[in-house]
Design a protein around this motif. Structure first.
Motif, PDB file in Angstrom:
ATOM      1  N   ILE A  21       8.155  65.882  51.662  1.00  0.00           N
ATOM      2  CA  ILE A  21       8.731  64.659  51.119  1.00  0.00           C
ATOM      3  C   ILE A  21      10.144  64.523  51.646  1.00  0.00           C
ATOM      4  N   ASN A  22      10.402  63.470  52.374  1.00  0.00           N
ATOM      5  CA  ASN A  22      11.697  63.256  52.995  1.00  0.00           C
ATOM      6  C   ASN A  22      12.484  62.251  52.179  1.00  0.00           C
ATOM      7  N   LEU A  77      -3.762  71.192  57.811  1.00  0.00           N
ATOM      8  CA  LEU A  77      -4.261  69.898  58.275  1.00  0.00           C
ATOM      9  C   LEU A  77      -5.747  69.758  57.991  1.00  0.00           C
ATOM     10  N   PHE A  78      -6.506  70.799  58.316  1.00  0.00           N
ATOM     11  CA  PHE A  78      -7.959  70.722  58.141  1.00  0.00           C
ATOM     12  C   PHE A  78      -8.311  70.545  56.666  1.00  0.00           C
ATOM     13  N   THR A  82      -1.109  67.623  70.358  1.00  0.00           N
ATOM     14  CA  THR A  82      -0.139  68.493  71.017  1.00  0.00           C
ATOM     15  C   THR A  82       0.552  69.329  69.950  1.00  0.00           C
ATOM     16  N   ASP A  83       1.301  70.339  70.382  1.00  0.00           N
ATOM     17  CA  ASP A  83       2.033  71.174  69.424  1.00  0.00           C
ATOM     18  C   ASP A  83       2.940  70.329  68.522  1.00  0.00           C
ATOM     19  N   ARG A  84       3.730  69.481  69.132  1.00  0.00           N
ATOM     20  CA  ARG A  84       4.721  68.747  68.342  1.00  0.00           C
ATOM     21  C   ARG A  84       4.073  67.677  67.467  1.00  0.00           C
ATOM     22  N   TYR A  97       1.756  67.564  60.053  1.00  0.00           N
ATOM     23  CA  TYR A  97       1.903  68.478  58.914  1.00  0.00           C
ATOM     24  C   TYR A  97       3.068  68.029  58.027  1.00  0.00           C
ATOM     25  N   GLN A  98       4.173  67.655  58.646  1.00  0.00           N
ATOM     26  CA  GLN A  98       5.333  67.183  57.877  1.00  0.00           C
ATOM     27  C   GLN A  98       5.007  65.889  57.134  1.00  0.00           C
TER      28      GLN A  98
END
Length: 407
Positions: free
Chosen positions: A404-405, A355-356, A390-392, A398-399
């Motif tokens: 790629i979905n 992320l960073f 938060t964690d989630r 990140y996703q």
């Protein structure tokens, strides 16, 4: 006096004249009355060093009660529900989170404060705020973000907690942050480098002069250790990463486990674990109160300033401190360094670093509020954004950035 004449009198005056106890409901207690039970060495609201931005005094509560209430209603406090203690949020519903941990710290700290006649509202405010700046994924997240920020001043979660209450919360029209009292902010700041102490002015002075914070801050600090050490034992056993056989070599556990078995031979499983852990916590709290009382009697501080100038007064006895240290070493080796915890920590570090790096390479990926016109200010804004996740939410971000979905 006639009924008619009585009806024309002021209700408060009539109640007072009749000696009715309900007069207390009409005439609220003064600040002095609310804190009249406090010892001279406690932190008193009337003697607070004040707030960064002057405000009219509260009418129905003390200054430290106001701080506590602002913390409870803050956005950062609500986020603690989905921030890791040891186990990541999706690993189970019954493991501790930063929110449940903070509530447990506050309960322990208030019990100690009440017995020592120091300010329960201040110690509760510090306890509830101490983890507001914690990253997602616990210490693994903090370590990863600190590594990412090394060239930009580093990252430390209690400094981040201070940033949350001083700048990042957005609830009030007249100022950023929560505008908490000096004493609450002081208690949040448990550690500080010389460089940061110089930057923080009065708040960082004690780190330069070797002085102590208030007794309330000292109590919250040790209550934090009592809570996480003992409840990590509970979560470790629940997860199956720790066993009772392993814990039999830890004196603090084994002493109370054997006592519990003698008193309740019919118990086993989770109830025996709960019975043992509660006895461990009780021993640590009672010893802390007794030892601190002796320290106070020896030092005889007559003011908060005298507390600041004295050695640390809130402490365990030598024997109990040794038992607590043994438990802490055991948890480090057997729980925090368990391969399953290490695997999750490794994943967490990759998420934080990913992320960073993505946001640093292209700040346009950030929400507009975290995009800086000044390039030098951008890394700290990225750290603020990531630390607030938060964690989630961190996993979802990140996703969004890397997966790629097809759906």
């Amino acid at each position: 006096m006639s009924d008619k004449a009585d009806r024309t009198r002021d209700p408060a005056e009539a109640i007072s004249a009749n000696g009715d106890e309900r007069s207390l409901l009409v005439k609220p207690p003064t600040l002095a009355m609310l804190e009249s039970h406090l010892a001279p060495y406690a932190a008193h609201s009337a003697q607070s060093r004040g707030r960064r931005f002057p405000e009219a005094p509260p009418s129905a509560r003390t200054e430290f009660q106001r701080d506590r209430d602002r913390i409870v209603h803050s956005t950062a406090f609500r986020r603690l529900e989905y921030k890791t203690q040891v186990f990541v949020n999706h690993e189970g519903d019954l493991f501790r989170t930063r929110l449940t941990h903070s509530l447990e710290v506050a309960q322990i700290a208030r019990s100690v404060a009440r017995n020592l006649r120091v300010n329960e509202d201040l110690v509760e405010a510090i306890s509830l705020a101490h983890d507001l700046g914690h990253t997602p994924f616990g210490h693994a997240g903090q370590d990863a973000l600190n590594e990412c920020m090394q060239a930009h001043g580093g990252f430390e979660h209690n400094l981040q907690s201070l940033a949350v209450v001083d700048e990042l919360e957005e609830h009030y029209g007249g100022f950023n942050g929560l505008n908490l009292c000096f004493e609450t902010r002081e208690g949040i700041l448990k550690h500080c480098s010389r460089e940061n102490a110089l930057r923080l002015g009065d708040l960082g002075e004690r780190f330069l002069t070797g002085k102590r914070p208030s007794l309330e801050a000292q109590i919250a600090n040790i209550a934090d250790e009592i809570a996480y050490n003992n409840h990590d034992v509970d979560d470790g056993l629940r997860s199956g990463l720790l066993t009772i056989e392993q814990l039999s070599h830890v004196e603090l556990w084994q002493t109370h486990y054997e006592d519990a078995r003698r008193e309740h031979p019919q118990l086993d499983g989770r109830r025996m674990v709960h019975e043992t852990v509660r006895r461990m916590i009780n021993t640590l709290i009672v010893d802390l109160i007794d030892t601190t009382r002796r320290n106070l009697a020896d030092s005889a501080p007559r003011s908060l300033d005298a507390v600041r100038a004295a050695p640390a007064l809130v402490a365990h006895s030598g024997a109990v401190a040794a038992q607590a240290a043994q438990l802490k070493r055991f948890l480090f080796r057997n729980l925090y360094r368990h391969y399953r915890v290490m695997r999750m920590a490794s994943k967490a570090r990759r998420v934080i670093r990913g992320l960073f790096e993505a946001f640093s390479e292209d700040p346009r990926l950030l929400p507009p509020a975290y995009q800086a016109d000044d390039e030098a200010a951008q890394p700290r804004l990225i750290a603020h954004y990531i630390a607030g996740m938060t964690d989630r939410y961190a996993l979802k971000e990140y996703q969004r950035l890397f997966v790629i979905n097809d759906s």
